[in-house]
Scaffold this motif. Structure first.
Motif, PDB file in Angstrom:
ATOM      1  N   ASN A 205       4.762 -12.319  11.271  1.00  0.00           N
ATOM      2  CA  ASN A 205       3.508 -11.020  10.329  1.00  0.00           C
ATOM      3  C   ASN A 205       2.276 -10.337  11.301  1.00  0.00           C
ATOM      4  OD1 ASN A 205       1.458 -13.770  10.653  1.00  0.00           O
ATOM      5  ND2 ASN A 205       0.636 -13.296   8.569  1.00  0.00           N
ATOM      6  N   ARG A 206       2.700  -9.427  11.192  1.00  0.00           N
ATOM      7  CA  ARG A 206       0.811  -8.306  11.904  1.00  0.00           C
ATOM      8  C   ARG A 206       0.322  -7.929  10.476  1.00  0.00           C
ATOM      9  NH1 ARG A 206       1.833 -11.283  15.166  1.00  0.00           N
ATOM     10  NH2 ARG A 206       2.744 -11.846  17.467  1.00  0.00           N
ATOM     11  N   LEU A 207      -0.887  -7.705  11.093  1.00  0.00           N
ATOM     12  CA  LEU A 207      -1.943  -6.591  10.264  1.00  0.00           C
ATOM     13  C   LEU A 207      -1.285  -5.349  11.693  1.00  0.00           C
ATOM     14  CD1 LEU A 207      -4.659  -9.362   9.110  1.00  0.00           C
ATOM     15  CD2 LEU A 207      -3.232  -8.542   8.069  1.00  0.00           C
ATOM     16  N   LEU A 208      -2.483  -3.747  10.117  1.00  0.00           N
ATOM     17  CA  LEU A 208      -1.485  -2.938  11.454  1.00  0.00           C
ATOM     18  C   LEU A 208      -2.192  -1.828  10.193  1.00  0.00           C
ATOM     19  CD1 LEU A 208       0.647  -1.476  10.262  1.00  0.00           C
ATOM     20  CD2 LEU A 208       2.265  -2.788  11.559  1.00  0.00           C
ATOM     21  N   ASN A 209      -2.277  -0.798  10.833  1.00  0.00           N
ATOM     22  CA  ASN A 209      -3.127   0.508  10.074  1.00  0.00           C
ATOM     23  C   ASN A 209      -1.999   2.076   9.610  1.00  0.00           C
ATOM     24  OD1 ASN A 209      -5.636  -0.771   9.342  1.00  0.00           O
ATOM     25  ND2 ASN A 209      -6.250   0.072  11.238  1.00  0.00           N
ATOM     26  N   LEU A 210      -1.363   1.950   9.074  1.00  0.00           N
ATOM     27  CA  LEU A 210      -0.898   3.784   9.338  1.00  0.00           C
ATOM     28  C   LEU A 210      -2.207   4.729   9.531  1.00  0.00           C
ATOM     29  CD1 LEU A 210       0.572   3.617   4.944  1.00  0.00           C
ATOM     30  CD2 LEU A 210       1.269   2.849   7.369  1.00  0.00           C
ATOM     31  N   ASN A 211      -1.011   5.870   9.738  1.00  0.00           N
ATOM     32  CA  ASN A 211      -1.964   7.344  10.373  1.00  0.00           C
ATOM     33  C   ASN A 211      -3.024   7.780   9.051  1.00  0.00           C
ATOM     34  OD1 ASN A 211       0.050   7.254  12.703  1.00  0.00           O
ATOM     35  ND2 ASN A 211       1.744   8.450  11.410  1.00  0.00           N
ATOM     36  N   ASP A 212      -2.927   7.688   8.206  1.00  0.00           N
ATOM     37  CA  ASP A 212      -4.160   7.781   6.925  1.00  0.00           C
ATOM     38  C   ASP A 212      -5.054   6.660   7.222  1.00  0.00           C
ATOM     39  OD1 ASP A 212      -2.355   5.752   6.087  1.00  0.00           O
ATOM     40  OD2 ASP A 212      -2.121   7.462   4.020  1.00  0.00           O
ATOM     41  N   GLY A 213      -5.135   5.487   7.830  1.00  0.00           N
ATOM     42  CA  GLY A 213      -6.168   5.110   7.945  1.00  0.00           C
ATOM     43  C   GLY A 213      -5.639   3.299   6.806  1.00  0.00           C
TER      44      GLY A 213
ATOM     45  N   PRO B 143      -4.690  -0.189   5.640  1.00  0.00           N
ATOM     46  CA  PRO B 143      -4.792  -1.329   6.183  1.00  0.00           C
ATOM     47  C   PRO B 143      -2.996  -1.926   6.040  1.00  0.00           C
ATOM     48  CG  PRO B 143      -6.042  -1.856   4.554  1.00  0.00           C
ATOM     49  CD  PRO B 143      -5.808  -0.162   3.964  1.00  0.00           C
ATOM     50  N   LEU B 144      -2.178  -2.530   6.598  1.00  0.00           N
ATOM     51  CA  LEU B 144      -0.470  -3.530   6.044  1.00  0.00           C
ATOM     52  C   LEU B 144      -1.021  -4.556   6.371  1.00  0.00           C
ATOM     53  CD1 LEU B 144       1.602  -0.461   5.897  1.00  0.00           C
ATOM     54  CD2 LEU B 144       0.287  -0.598   4.279  1.00  0.00           C
ATOM     55  N   GLU B 145      -0.471  -5.541   6.075  1.00  0.00           N
ATOM     56  CA  GLU B 145       0.479  -6.903   5.943  1.00  0.00           C
ATOM     57  C   GLU B 145       1.526  -6.583   6.718  1.00  0.00           C
ATOM     58  OE1 GLU B 145       0.503 -11.936   5.395  1.00  0.00           O
ATOM     59  OE2 GLU B 145      -0.590 -10.718   4.816  1.00  0.00           O
TER      60      GLU B 145
ATOM     61  N   ASP C 155      14.669  -7.000   8.243  1.00  0.00           N
ATOM     62  CA  ASP C 155      13.710  -6.169   7.090  1.00  0.00           C
ATOM     63  C   ASP C 155      12.589  -6.492   7.583  1.00  0.00           C
ATOM     64  OD1 ASP C 155      15.979  -6.257   5.911  1.00  0.00           O
ATOM     65  OD2 ASP C 155      16.352  -8.671   4.987  1.00  0.00           O
ATOM     66  N   LEU C 156      11.522  -5.832   6.901  1.00  0.00           N
ATOM     67  CA  LEU C 156      10.009  -5.670   7.121  1.00  0.00           C
ATOM     68  C   LEU C 156       9.969  -5.826   5.731  1.00  0.00           C
ATOM     69  CD1 LEU C 156       8.085  -4.704   8.709  1.00  0.00           C
ATOM     70  CD2 LEU C 156       7.950  -3.189   8.229  1.00  0.00           C
ATOM     71  N   PHE C 157       9.196  -6.805   4.817  1.00  0.00           N
ATOM     72  CA  PHE C 157       8.127  -7.313   4.255  1.00  0.00           C
ATOM     73  C   PHE C 157       6.777  -6.094   4.182  1.00  0.00           C
ATOM     74  CE2 PHE C 157      11.476  -9.610   4.068  1.00  0.00           C
ATOM     75  CZ  PHE C 157      12.308  -9.678   2.548  1.00  0.00           C
ATOM     76  N   PHE C 158       6.116  -5.573   3.233  1.00  0.00           N
ATOM     77  CA  PHE C 158       4.628  -5.147   4.299  1.00  0.00           C
ATOM     78  C   PHE C 158       4.634  -5.126   1.877  1.00  0.00           C
ATOM     79  CE2 PHE C 158       7.181  -2.129   3.675  1.00  0.00           C
ATOM     80  CZ  PHE C 158       6.600  -0.569   2.374  1.00  0.00           C
ATOM     81  N   CYS C 159       2.649  -5.498   2.501  1.00  0.00           N
ATOM     82  CA  CYS C 159       1.869  -5.131   0.551  1.00  0.00           C
ATOM     83  C   CYS C 159       0.548  -4.363   2.011  1.00  0.00           C
ATOM     84  CB  CYS C 159       1.330  -6.076   0.617  1.00  0.00           C
ATOM     85  SG  CYS C 159       0.504  -7.463   0.906  1.00  0.00           S
ATOM     86  N   ASN C 160       0.152  -3.762   0.866  1.00  0.00           N
ATOM     87  CA  ASN C 160      -1.362  -2.814   1.182  1.00  0.00           C
ATOM     88  C   ASN C 160      -2.739  -4.301   0.578  1.00  0.00           C
ATOM     89  OD1 ASN C 160      -3.751  -1.075   1.038  1.00  0.00           O
ATOM     90  ND2 ASN C 160      -3.058   0.472   0.195  1.00  0.00           N
ATOM     91  N   ILE C 161      -3.320  -3.766   1.640  1.00  0.00           N
ATOM     92  CA  ILE C 161      -4.655  -4.783   1.757  1.00  0.00           C
ATOM     93  C   ILE C 161      -5.873  -4.459   1.637  1.00  0.00           C
ATOM     94  CG2 ILE C 161      -2.877  -7.036   3.122  1.00  0.00           C
ATOM     95  CD1 ILE C 161      -4.724  -6.002   6.204  1.00  0.00           C
ATOM     96  N   LYS C 162      -6.340  -3.017   1.860  1.00  0.00           N
ATOM     97  CA  LYS C 162      -7.298  -2.405   1.669  1.00  0.00           C
ATOM     98  C   LYS C 162      -7.979  -3.469   0.302  1.00  0.00           C
ATOM     99  CE  LYS C 162      -9.371   1.961   0.475  1.00  0.00           C
ATOM    100  NZ  LYS C 162      -9.258   3.561   0.356  1.00  0.00           N
ATOM    101  N   ASN C 163      -8.102  -3.485  -0.790  1.00  0.00           N
ATOM    102  CA  ASN C 163      -8.954  -4.783  -1.530  1.00  0.00           C
ATOM    103  C   ASN C 163      -8.803  -5.760  -1.162  1.00  0.00           C
ATOM    104  OD1 ASN C 163      -8.474  -2.768  -3.469  1.00  0.00           O
ATOM    105  ND2 ASN C 163      -7.003  -3.438  -4.810  1.00  0.00           N
TER     106      ASN C 163
END
Length: 611
Positions: free
Chosen positions: A75-83, A85-87, A98-106
């Motif tokens: 697992n990694r933490l990264l940002n999309l082009n629009d900023g 944040p995803l895990e 297979d790529l599992f991801f979620c929005n971790i902004k909250n």
């Protein structure tokens, strides 16, 4: 068992995860979770996933892919082009990823808020600690450790009971736990006395709050303590001051009532005598008129004395009571005061005896104020002495440098030992008006004035009972006094040939110094012994072997050492420079006399006054 409501709350708190499948070139093969709306705006099948990531995000993704090839998800933490944040969790399935991801902004926002709270916890000036539901300390901030003197390792895992002082009522702790364990309250605030690591007690304003999960389960406590030790001290001092003010207010009310009575008595006596004279003006002779007038004067003097006592005490307490000292001798001062009271003493059949074996050393005293001291003590003795008794005034002086003690003994009633230390307090006799019926009188200001004046002269006054009855008041002056003005200084001019005394005397008289001339060696010795001058002037012609022998002991004195000044007409001194303090060349100026006076003040000042 978890209820449906608890399960619903848990689901609401869960983050939504999505899955996409990528080929080995990281192109999208399959999108899952489209109904919920992917957090990847514009991502379509066939798009290259890396194109939607910023530079650092691409590096993190590639690092995750490399890690997943070792056979375990990465697992990694990264940002999309629009900023955004995803895990992400990368799973390598040989032919695809297979790529599992979620929005971790909250989540990051929550962590940011928690970070702010934790920084506040660490830096707060209040002493804060967290405990488990069992009361074990989990964490404590720096203010807590500084307040109680512990290291974090010493308190972690301990129960807050280590801070108990044993001074607190058990009821306070029962109330605390009742409120904390009651979900309707969940907090408690109150004052406690805790104990530091070194055993010192500390007053704290403590607030304890219980921490619960959303389902109401208790998971711990937060305690917030504010050190109020200094505040409690100030409150105690303020309370004491308020009580003292209330006491003084009551005493002043009583003082005014008694003062009014003491003033009313002589006023009524004056009015009565005047009315009597008016009624009998045609019948009374001159002798009776003279007697009435004398009584009126006495009553008027009594009122004046009371008013002056009140004014003097106000000046002393306000710091406006200044001493105007001059050179005098206590035996002659005592003799004058005794003569003043002899007529009153004879009317009561009382004798006043003075025991003074010698004239005494010259002292630097405020003569009028010391007269007031001894007059008050003699008036006090006369007031309480039975008729046909004796008042003994004694002067004790064991020589130069020894304390000078004056005692006044009467044969009246004694003073109980329990109140002797308070007898000089300003309002003591007002307070004790029911407790000292045989000795108390008026407003009790005389002895308070005595103590204050003696204190201003750096002396002390005390009282004791004589074994054969009566009181003994003692005034002890520990030294000759401080030089406050030129009246306190005397100068001896040793001028055997009368070469310089007259011009020097004019300067000394203008400054206000008392001067004496010695024209023979024997006269110089007598004046030094009797007058103890602060300045001694002499010329080269006077420095014979006899004069040198006379001044040598003076130079060795540790206290009350006079300044030795040589008057040298031609400026060429014939004596050792260490023998004299100053060499003056005529004509002598006023500035030089001023300088000598200041030197005298410094040399004869008390250690605390030298600066």
């Amino acid at each position: 068992m978890t209820s449906k409501i608890d399960l619903g709350l848990a689901l609401l708190d869960m983050e939504r995860w999505y899955r996409i499948s990528l080929d080995r070139e990281f192109r999208v093969l399959e999108l899952c979770g489209q109904k919920g709306g992917l957090p990847l705006s514009g991502l379509l099948t066939g798009d290259r996933f890396l194109d939607h990531l910023d530079q650092k995000g691409q590096e993190a993704f590639l690092d995750g892919v490399a890690g997943s090839r070792e056979g375990r998800p990465c697992n990694r933490l990264l940002n999309l082009n629009d900023g955004t944040p995803l895990e992400i969790i990368v799973v390598d399935r040989d032919k695809q990823l297979d790529l599992f991801f979620c929005n971790i902004k909250n989540r990051l926002n929550s962590l940011g808020r928690l970070s702010i709270f934790y920084r506040h916890f660490l830096t707060s000036p209040n002493a804060i600690c967290f405990t488990s539901e069992n009361g074990e300390i989990l964490d404590a901030n720096r203010a807590f450790l500084d307040l109680y003197g512990y290291q974090l390792s010493e308190v972690r895992g301990e129960n807050p009971r280590i801070l108990k002082s044993g001074r607190q009522s058990p009821d306070a702790y029962r109330e605390l736990w009742q409120r904390l364990t009651d979900p309707e309250f969940g907090h408690w605030t109150g004052e406690l006395i805790n104990r530091k690591r070194n055993g010192e007690e500390v007053n704290v304003l403590l607030t304890v709050s219980s921490v619960r999960r959303t389902n109401g389960e208790l998971i711990g406590f937060i305690a917030n303590a504010l050190d109020i030790t200094r505040r409690k001290q100030l409150e105690s001092e303020l309370s004491g001051c308020n009580l003292e003010l209330m006491k003084l207010n009551r005493l002043k009310s009583e003082l005014m009532a008694i003062t009014s009575h003491d003033l009313k008595s002589p006023i009524n006596a004056i009015i009565s005598r005047i009315r009597l004279m008016q009624e009998e003006i045609d019948e009374i002779d001159k002798e009776e008129i003279s007697d009435h007038l004398q009584k009126i004067v006495e009553q008027g003097m009594r009122m004046t004395g009371l008013i002056n006592d009140l004014l003097d005490l106000e000046k002393i307490e306000a710091g406006n009571f200044e001493l105007n000292s001059e050179r005098t001798r206590l035996p002659s001062l005592l003799r004058f005061c005794i003569d003043t009271h002899l007529p009153t003493a004879h009317e009561k059949g009382i004798d006043i005896l003075l025991h003074a074996p010698h004239p005494g050393e010259p002292m630097r005293l405020d003569v009028l104020k010391m007269e007031q001291v001894f007059n008050n003590l003699l008036s006090n003795a006369l007031k309480f002495s039975p008729p046909n008794t004796t008042i003994e005034v004694s002067y004790l002086d064991e020589g130069s440098g020894s304390p000078k003690i004056v005692t006044v003994r009467d044969q009246g009633p004694g003073i109980p030992e329990t109140v002797r230390e308070k007898i000089f307090d300003r309002y003591f006799q007002v307070e004790q008006k029911g407790g000292l019926p045989t000795r108390a009188f008026g407003v009790g200001l005389g002895l308070s004035i005595v103590k204050n004046i003696v204190d201003l002269h750096s002396g002390r006054v005390s009282v004791s009972n004589h074994p054969d009855g009566g009181c003994i008041f003692s005034v002890e002056l520990t030294d000759r006094g401080t030089i406050r003005s030129a009246k306190d200084v005397s100068a001896l001019v040793v001028d055997f040939h009368e070469n310089f005394y007259q011009p020097l005397r004019r300067h000394l008289d203008k400054k206000g110094l008392t001067s004496f001339q010695a024209v023979r060696l024997e006269e110089a010795k007598r004046l030094i012994d009797f007058e103890q001058p602060e300045l001694i002037f002499f010329g080269p012609q006077e420095l014979n072997s006899g004069m040198l022998a006379l001044i040598e002991p003076l130079r060795q004195r540790k206290e009350e050492r006079p300044l030795l000044i040589e008057i040298c007409s031609d400026g060429d001194s014939t004596v050792d420079a260490e023998l004299v303090d100053e060499i003056l060349i005529p004509p002598i100026t006023e500035t030089e006399i001023d300088g000598l006076f200041k030197d005298c003040q410094f040399c004869h000042a008390h250690p605390g006054e030298k600066s």
